[in-house]
Design an enzyme around this catalytic site. Structure first.
Site, short mmCIF file in Angstrom:
data_model
loop_
_atom_site.label_atom_id
_atom_site.label_comp_id
_atom_site.label_asym_id
_atom_site.label_seq_id
_atom_site.Cartn_x
_atom_site.Cartn_y
_atom_site.Cartn_z
N PHE A 130 28.03 42.19 37.43
CA PHE A 130 29.73 42.02 37.64
C PHE A 130 29.69 43.64 37.80
CE2 PHE A 130 33.91 42.03 37.09
CZ PHE A 130 34.58 41.24 37.84
N ASP A 217 26.83 50.46 33.44
CA ASP A 217 27.86 49.66 33.03
C ASP A 217 28.25 49.91 32.06
OD1 ASP A 217 30.14 48.69 33.28
OD2 ASP A 217 29.40 47.97 34.90
N LYS A 246 37.08 48.00 28.99
CA LYS A 246 37.98 47.25 28.57
C LYS A 246 38.03 47.73 26.71
CE LYS A 246 35.79 43.56 30.99
NZ LYS A 246 34.76 43.31 31.65
C1 PLP Z 1 35.17 43.44 33.34
C2 PLP Z 1 33.91 44.58 33.44
C3 PLP Z 1 34.10 45.36 34.86
C4 PLP Z 1 35.26 45.53 35.57
O1 PLP Z 1 36.65 46.09 34.35
P1 PLP Z 1 38.27 45.67 35.07
O2 PLP Z 1 38.50 46.26 34.19
O3 PLP Z 1 38.24 44.44 34.81
O4 PLP Z 1 37.97 46.30 36.51
C5 PLP Z 1 32.87 46.19 35.23
N1 PLP Z 1 31.32 45.72 34.65
C6 PLP Z 1 31.54 44.93 33.46
C7 PLP Z 1 30.30 45.28 32.62
C8 PLP Z 1 32.79 44.71 32.97
O5 PLP Z 1 32.61 43.55 32.49
#
Ligand code: PLP
Length: 393
Positions: A130, A217, A246
């Site tokens: 994701f 990520d 986050k």
């Molecule tokens: C939450 C998340 C995102 C997206 O972040 P947003 O601030 O909601 O755009 C991308 N990558 C990972 C691994 C995430 O947990």
């Protein structure tokens, strides 16, 4: 008419609204309190109403909230220096969210490809991953539910199974247009999937051999949650590019795309930008978050509490045939059940507990890192009780 009818129906919301919070606790309008096992999805690592965060917001907002990236922003430079120091990176671009941080990373990968004379540069991405909800990041995401209805997708992605170095090698042999690998060190939304030891190190080696960028990520894993500042440190697999969001602002929106080496020199004036990104308020808060996490050695706390909570849950749920496995690293924990379990979120509310379900069958805990020992024990107890109740229902 309920006011929610004026909100687009993007979220399946639970029937509770919180009025305030403190530490690991939230209160609803009836005065009922809930233990926060989710921390706003890995955001409120310092819990709610942390004095350092309140101070940073109040002090900075009295002085200056926003100017523009047309001007120097000393707070942004200070945060950049701090982040680069803890992350062993060279330069940062500040955005406002995780998806935006990943967009910056993907633009860097394309620029890197074009520099090498590759006109259609491609990025290897993982099944079950994701990366966000913008068009490029949903295209990178390995979940059809996130993509369906939004075609045409952004092109230039090659998908392989997670935790499979052989599959990445195969792509290397047949595809000359690949320029980067984008991967989460642990699949978060994908169900807290932890790769085999050596996986990140193996990807690092493959990228070095092929001249690819390794993009991690760390939006969910980063900022101490996994037991180190960043999950890659556990294998010393430093990426060329790393994205954060986050927990970086503890709830104040901020994202960051960090880069090391050649990748850090790619963006030049005019290549990328953001109106809000890296504004004085967001940067002051993120700086306070880093100082506070550092002062409490939050990585250590996450590792200790995570191991304890995992052991506790395994003991409490032993012999429950509906529980397939309890797994985790630091304070990212997943309890995989043998059936879809969305309903457990509402059941947990009844126990005064906030948790979450991802990948349909995985109960996910991402509690604040400031949990006390007693709160950690309580979290284990309430989570096990909610799961047992769900399985019996
Ligand atoms: C939450 C998340 C995102 C997206 O972040 P947003 O601030 O909601 O755009 C991308 N990558 C990972 C691994 C995430 O947990």
């Amino acid at each position: 008419m309920p006011t929610e009818h004026h909100l687009m129906a993007t979220y399946g919301r639970l029937p509770v609204a919180f009025t305030h919070g403190e530490g690991a606790w939230l209160w609803d309008k009836n005065g009922r309190k809930y233990l926060d096992g989710l921390a706003g999805v890995a955001v409120n690592s310092l819990g709610h109403a942390h004095p350092a965060v309140i101070d940073a917001i109040c002090t900075q907002s009295r002085r200056l909230i926003h100017t523009s990236n047309w001007y120097e922003i000393p707070g942004q430079e200070a945060l950049g220096a701090k982040l680069c120091e803890i992350a062993h990176m060279d330069r940062v671009f500040f955005a406002n969210s995780g998806a935006e941080a990943n967009e910056a990373a993907l633009k860097l990968a394309r620029l890197y490809g074009h520099r090498k004379g590759i006109e259609t540069p491609a990025v290897i991405v993982m099944e079950g991953s994701f990366h966000g909800r913008t068009l490029a990041t949903l295209s990178a995401t390995g979940n059809r539910k996130v993509q369906a209805g939004f075609e045409p997708l952004v092109t230039g992605f090659r998908r392989v199974p997670f935790n499979d170095l052989g599959a990445v090698k195969q792509v290397r042999e047949r595809d000359q247009t690949v320029v980067a690998v984008l991967v989460e060190p642990i699949l978060g939304e994908g169900g807290i999937q932890i790769p085999d030891p050596g996986y990140l190190k193996g990807l690092r080696k493959l990228c070095d051999e092929a001249g690819w960028l390794l993009i991690l990520d760390e939006i969910q894993t980063g900022m101490c949650r996994s037991g180190t500042w960043f999950a890659w440190q556990q294998e010393n697999a430093r990426p060329d590019i790393m994205t954060l969001a986050k927990a970086l602002g503890n709830g104040l929106p901020i994202g960051a795309c960090l880069a090391h080496g050649a990748a850090a020199e790619l963006f030049q004036a005019g290549h990328h930008g953001s109106t809000f990104g890296g504004n004085p308020l967001a940067c002051a808060v993120a700086s306070a978050v880093i100082t506070t996490l550092d002062g409490m050695q939050a990585w250590e706390r996450a590792a200790v509490l995570g191991a304890r909570l995992q052991g506790d849950l395994k003991a409490r749920l032993a012999g429950e045939p509906g529980v397939r496995v309890v797994r985790g690293q630091g304070l990212l924990l997943g309890i995989e059940l043998d059936r879809p379990c969305q309903a457990i979120m509402k059941q947990a509310l009844g126990h005064g507990l906030l948790l979450n379900v991802t990948a349909e069958k995985v109960v996910r805990l991402l509690p604040p890192l400031i949990l006390s020992d007693a709160e950690t024990a309580q979290l284990g107890e309430l989570t096990a009780a909610s799961i047992r109740e769900f399985l019996a229902s």
